[in-house]
Scaffold this active site. Structure first.
Site, mmCIF file in Angstrom:
data_model
loop_
_atom_site.group_PDB
_atom_site.id
_atom_site.type_symbol
_atom_site.label_atom_id
_atom_site.label_comp_id
_atom_site.label_asym_id
_atom_site.label_seq_id
_atom_site.Cartn_x
_atom_site.Cartn_y
_atom_site.Cartn_z
ATOM 1 C CB CYS A 114 -0.996 -0.011 1.155
ATOM 2 S SG CYS A 114 -0.345 -0.688 2.683
ATOM 3 C CG HIS A 169 -0.406 4.115 3.954
ATOM 4 N ND1 HIS A 169 -1.153 3.964 5.098
ATOM 5 C CD2 HIS A 169 -0.092 2.849 3.554
ATOM 6 C CE1 HIS A 169 -1.294 2.672 5.372
ATOM 7 N NE2 HIS A 169 -0.659 1.975 4.443
#
Ligand code: NAP
Length: 350
Positions: free
Chosen positions: A150, A243
């Site tokens: 990710c 993120h």
């Protein structure tokens, strides 16, 4: 006729995002949900720890969860299965499905294999060219396509126009990764509230090796990795989704900072050119405000598929700093897989 699709790991954090991404999809029809034996036989609403703001879609709520087994593909006449299962069980499970149908996987198990594409459609669409060889090597009628970790997923999109225009010598990156990246039972609240954890198991290895494969070339059936070095330091922070990454790039050629921002703004990958259904337009959103991107404000841009980039600075000659943000369970997981499947469909590989 729409392609019939199933989800493995449908009750998890990524599985839930798959369900949402596949609602009213023009090419794909969600036909079956699969999870562990703990969930099998239950209605989806009783099996999943649903964490999304939107309700479970009505048609999904009552679906009965199946246990993961390749026979499910035959029973439901599946063309595609999306995988969001733990890496430890993925090798055998995903291979068993790939014997007959296309598998689009989020797990790390096959990502670095020599005949498996690690695909980000904006960056390396030509890597799908390995599939014919993969099927031959493994004796499969189907195939496996993976998407990256990710954090890697958000970083490689801005790196693509930077590499194409200026070359990359090395990358240093420090991540601030959301809790949903660890799965529902991942990080105890007592460990993360009022805190930062400067370690995520196996994450740094992935961030230091996946970008070179993705930004590399496929030549005569062999992946030739890009040659830059990557150094990562990964941190878990008390953010739900999204993120954030502080990146420091040493380029081969010098750059003008305004030109570089324009290259990022103007960047169009194959999904944008082909108009794939879930492709964000634009793929990269350059934010000029000093205090952006921020996860709470920017993670949902482009339906969670855009990468936002800010704090773009030139430190000295050939030395670039920026901050990028991407939605980890959408651009970094389920959305990435769905975009991969759309590209494969458009390229008539399904
Ligand atoms: P999660 O929330 O823990 O969900 C795991 C899913 O796998 C659940 O559906 C679970 O079913 C199923 N499962 C667990 N053990 C199983 C077993 N032994 N047999 C069959 N099914 C089993 O995890 P997640 O965050 O969604 O992650 C799923 C995968 O995607 C992992 O490989 C992860 O590394 C990868 N990934 C995650 C992210 C992210 O941001 N979260 C990003 C990229 C990649 P039950 O509910 O029945 O237990």
């Amino acid at each position: 006729m729409k392609q019939k699709v199933g989800i493995m790991g449908a009750t998890g954090m990524v599985g839930q995002r798959f369900i949402m991404a596949l609602q009213n999809h023009p090419w794909f029809e969600l036909s079956v949900l699969m999870a562990s034996s703990n969930s099998a036989g239950k209605k989806y609403r009783d099996a999943a720890k649903w964490y999304l703001k939107d309700e479970i879609p009505p048609g999904v709520s009552d679906m009965v969860v199946e246990e993961i087994n390749k026979k499910v593909a035959e029973k439901y006449g599946l063309d595609i299965v999306f995988s969001a299962i733990p890496a430890e069980i993925a090798r055998d499970v995903e291979a068993s499905f790939a014997e007959n149908i296309a598998v689009f996987s989020n797990t790390s198990t096959y990502r670095m294999d020599k005949d498996i594409p690690l695909l980000v459609p904006e960056v390396n669409p030509e890597h799908l060219g390995i599939i014919e060889l993969q099927k031959k090597n493994r004796g499969w009628n189907g195939f496996i396509v993976t998407n990256p970790n990710c954090s890697t997923a958000g970083l490689v999109v801005p790196l693509k126009p930077i590499m194409d225009n200026y070359g990359i010598k090395s990358i240093n990156v420090a991540t601030m990764q959301a809790l949903s990246g660890a799965g529902y039972d991942g990080v105890p609240s007592m460990a993360i509230l009022d805190n930062i954890i400067p370690f995520i198991k196996n994450e740094e290895d992935k961030m230091e090796s996946e970008p070179q494969k993705i930004l590399g070339k496929l030549e005569h059936g062999v992946f030739k990795n890009a040659e830059f070095e990557a150094f990562a330091s990964c941190n878990r922070v008390a953010v739900l989704d999204g993120h954030t990454e502080a990146a420091f790039v040493s380029t081969e050629k010098d750059f003008d900072i305004e030109d570089l921002k324009k290259k990022l703004r103007d960047f169009q990958g194959e999904p944008q050119k082909l108009g794939l259904p879930t492709a964000p337009k634009p793929a990269i959103i350059v934010l000029d405000k000093d205090d952006r991107p921020q996860p709470r404000l920017d993670r949902d841009l482009g339906g969670g598929m855009a990468v936002s980039v800010g704090r773009i600075r030139k430190k000295k000659e050939k030395s670039l700093k920026f901050v990028c943000l991407s939605h980890n369970t959408i651009r970094g997981a389920a959305g990435a897989s769905v975009l991969n499947a759309e590209l494969a469909y458009k390229k008539k590989l399904l």
